[in-house]
Write a protein that holds these residues in place. Structure first.
Motif, short mmCIF file in Angstrom:
data_model
loop_
_atom_site.label_atom_id
_atom_site.label_comp_id
_atom_site.label_asym_id
_atom_site.label_seq_id
_atom_site.Cartn_x
_atom_site.Cartn_y
_atom_site.Cartn_z
N VAL A 323 0.84 -1.20 0.00
CA VAL A 323 0.00 0.00 0.00
C VAL A 323 0.88 1.25 0.00
CG1 VAL A 323 -1.71 1.33 1.29
CG2 VAL A 323 -1.92 -1.16 1.15
N ARG A 324 1.91 1.25 0.85
CA ARG A 324 2.80 2.41 0.95
C ARG A 324 3.52 2.69 -0.38
NH1 ARG A 324 4.55 0.00 6.07
NH2 ARG A 324 3.60 1.12 7.80
N GLY A 347 -7.54 5.03 -0.59
CA GLY A 347 -6.92 5.03 0.73
C GLY A 347 -7.16 3.72 1.43
N PRO A 348 -6.26 3.33 2.34
CA PRO A 348 -6.48 2.13 3.14
C PRO A 348 -7.49 2.40 4.25
CG PRO A 348 -4.43 3.18 3.77
CD PRO A 348 -4.97 3.97 2.62
N ALA A 349 -8.19 1.35 4.66
CA ALA A 349 -9.18 1.52 5.74
C ALA A 349 -8.54 2.03 7.01
CB ALA A 349 -9.88 0.18 5.99
N ARG A 350 -7.25 1.73 7.21
CA ARG A 350 -6.55 2.13 8.43
C ARG A 350 -6.36 3.64 8.54
NH1 ARG A 350 -0.71 2.14 7.65
NH2 ARG A 350 -0.39 1.19 9.69
N THR A 351 -6.54 4.38 7.43
CA THR A 351 -6.45 5.84 7.49
C THR A 351 -7.72 6.52 6.97
OG1 THR A 351 -5.37 5.92 5.33
CG2 THR A 351 -3.94 5.91 7.28
N GLU A 369 -5.18 -5.14 6.79
CA GLU A 369 -4.42 -3.89 6.78
C GLU A 369 -3.98 -3.51 5.36
OE1 GLU A 369 -3.71 -1.94 10.07
OE2 GLU A 369 -5.58 -3.04 9.78
N GLY A 370 -3.95 -4.49 4.48
CA GLY A 370 -3.59 -4.23 3.09
C GLY A 370 -4.79 -3.97 2.20
N LEU A 371 -5.93 -3.60 2.78
CA LEU A 371 -7.13 -3.29 1.99
C LEU A 371 -7.08 -1.85 1.51
CD1 LEU A 371 -10.07 -4.57 1.31
CD2 LEU A 371 -10.84 -2.91 3.00
N ILE A 372 -7.37 -1.64 0.24
CA ILE A 372 -7.43 -0.31 -0.35
C ILE A 372 -8.85 -0.03 -0.80
CG2 ILE A 372 -6.64 1.15 -2.26
CD1 ILE A 372 -4.02 -0.48 -2.22
N ARG A 373 -9.42 1.07 -0.32
CA ARG A 373 -10.75 1.50 -0.75
C ARG A 373 -10.62 2.46 -1.93
NH1 ARG A 373 -14.27 5.16 3.25
NH2 ARG A 373 -12.93 6.76 2.33
N VAL A 374 -11.45 2.25 -2.94
CA VAL A 374 -11.42 3.11 -4.13
C VAL A 374 -12.81 3.71 -4.36
CG1 VAL A 374 -10.91 3.30 -6.59
CG2 VAL A 374 -9.65 1.65 -5.19
N ASN A 397 8.36 -3.90 -10.59
CA ASN A 397 9.66 -3.79 -11.27
C ASN A 397 10.70 -2.98 -10.52
OD1 ASN A 397 8.63 -5.25 -13.46
ND2 ASN A 397 7.75 -3.39 -14.37
N VAL A 398 10.25 -2.00 -9.74
CA VAL A 398 11.19 -1.14 -9.01
C VAL A 398 11.32 -1.63 -7.57
CG1 VAL A 398 11.74 1.19 -8.28
CG2 VAL A 398 10.68 0.81 -10.51
N VAL A 399 10.19 -1.77 -6.90
CA VAL A 399 10.23 -2.24 -5.51
C VAL A 399 10.45 -3.75 -5.48
CG1 VAL A 399 8.96 -2.31 -3.34
CG2 VAL A 399 8.64 -0.37 -4.89
N LYS A 400 9.97 -4.41 -6.54
CA LYS A 400 10.17 -5.87 -6.73
C LYS A 400 9.52 -6.68 -5.61
CE LYS A 400 14.24 -5.43 -9.59
NZ LYS A 400 15.66 -5.79 -9.83
N ILE A 401 8.23 -6.48 -5.49
CA ILE A 401 7.44 -7.31 -4.57
C ILE A 401 6.93 -8.53 -5.34
CG2 ILE A 401 5.27 -7.45 -3.28
CD1 ILE A 401 5.75 -4.65 -2.32
#
Length: 401
Positions: A323-324, A347-351, A369-374, A397-401
């Motif tokens: 998310v970050r 935004g994530p539900a946590r904020t 915690e990894g939920l994103i609301r759109v 490609n950059v962060v490579k998760i």
């Protein structure tokens, strides 16, 4: 029959509730900022003050611009009565406070907006009001708890932020059989997509700040119903306790609602296309959108909604860390704690929706915690999807998760 009853939603959005407030030949409802209203006839003043005659006395009670806003939403929801508030949370809290007393019991679902949940967990129990939480979507459990007796059955559908669906018609039957007041938060659906009063609910609530206004520039809330005496009780509580809508906010909300039908339909189209794209994305674990056949209550949504709305959420692999990395890369999205605006907002539900809750409380509600609301805006869907695509590419490609 009122001619508005025959009109389509787009026409109601433009014309509903305004004609009585157009003065001096103006084509738009004016802002009336006056705090007080003067009377030369003492008897007329008394008649208005005691509610025997229509009119305005003091701004905390009523206001012409605010009343025009209320009348427009009444037309959109097909309601007979309405009263407005300074915010959506004021509408919720004032409604509950109007009807609940020590010793009463309320039945609700686990997946309500974070602020609403805090009322249920933090503010009502010290008043000796019992709150029974049920699994959202488990209609049998809700029916069993309602049968035991309750003063209010409180529902939110679709829910914030996991867009879960509850069968309003079925739950309204259960509530009425038990003598309960059935209250439904209709903020996510809007009157364009869902009308809880027609499905048996007693009261419907909106945070007007969201889709009704649609431009993220005015706060407001509203409660509507067909039982005028019931709504009058809510109004009386509000006029005494003072959570009054500002006339300038009412003007902005009125202006925003003229395009409600256009906006909401475009937002729903965009949400469906984005949800379908996200389902095919490697970094996405799960997509929550009632318009998808994979949604557990898709059939109920099809039955009670004319459209599936502009709200969706999805969980990502890597949780909060993803998310970050992901959200700052989006060029056509506000990262903000709001929804329903013409711009896409994420935004994530946590904020956002559940910032008031602890991680443990969110987990208990099924909110990772990894939920994103759109909240999809009215941009071109292709641009929204391309924007998310480049953000996911960056993460891979950059962060490579």
């Amino acid at each position: 029959m009122n001619y508005h009853e025959k009109a389509k939603m787009g026409t109601k959005s433009v014309w509903g509730g305004e004609k009585d407030y157009l003065v001096h030949g103006a084509s738009q409802v004016p802002i009336v900022p006056s705090v007080a209203y003067t009377y030369d006839d003492m008897d007329e003043w008394y008649e208005v003050a005691t509610g025997r005659k229509k009119g305005h006395i003091y701004g905390r009670n009523t206001n012409p611009t605010v009343q025009a806003f209320e009348d427009k939403v009444k037309v959109l929801e097909g309601a007979k009565a309405a009263t407005s508030f300074s915010t959506g949370m004021a509408a919720i809290s004032n409604t509950l406070d109007t009807f609940l007393r020590p010793g009463d019991r309320i039945v609700t679902i686990k997946d309500t907006y974070g602020g609403t949940n805090k009322i249920f967990t933090e503010f009502l129990p010290p008043k000796a009001i019992e709150v029974q939480f049920c699994e959202t979507g488990n209609h049998e459990e809700i029916e069993r708890e309602v049968e035991k007796g309750c003063k209010i059955l409180y529902l939110e559908t679709p829910t914030n932020p996991t867009v879960k669906i509850t069968d309003i018609e079925r739950m309204s039957r259960a509530g009425k059989a038990a003598g309960a007041l059935v209250v439904v938060d209709n903020t996510f659906a809007t009157p364009v997509n869902q009308n809880p009063l027609k499905l048996g609910a007693d009261l419907v609530i909106h945070s007007a700040t969201k889709f009704l206004g649609g431009h993220a520039d005015a706060l407001g809330g509203i409660v509507l119903g067909d039982d005028e005496e019931m709504v009058e009780k809510v109004f009386h509580y509000r006029e005494i306790n003072g959570a009054t809508m500002d006339p300038f906010a009412a003007y902005l909300l009125l202006r925003g609602m003229k395009t409600l039908d256009l906006r909401v339909k475009r937002q729903a189209e965009n949400a469906m296309k984005l949800a379908q794209y996200l389902q095919k994305t490697d970094l996405v674990d799960e997509v929550f959108y009632p318009g998808l056949p994979t949604h557990p209550n898709h059939d109920i949504a099809k039955k009670q909604m004319s459209g599936f709305g502009g709200m969706l959420s999805f969980s990502v692999k890597g949780g909060v860390d993803t998310v970050r990395d992901l959200l700052p890369q989006l060029q056509y999205s506000h990262r903000a704690a709001n929804l329903g605006a013409v711009e896409t907002t994420v935004g994530p539900a946590r904020t956002t929706s559940h910032i008031e809750c602890t991680p443990e409380e969110r987990a208990a509600m099924g909110i990772p915690e990894g939920l994103i609301r759109v909240s999809c805006g009215i941009e071109d869907a292709e641009d929204i999807i391309n924007d998310f695509d480049q953000a996911f590419s960056y993460v891979k490609n950059v962060v490579k998760i």
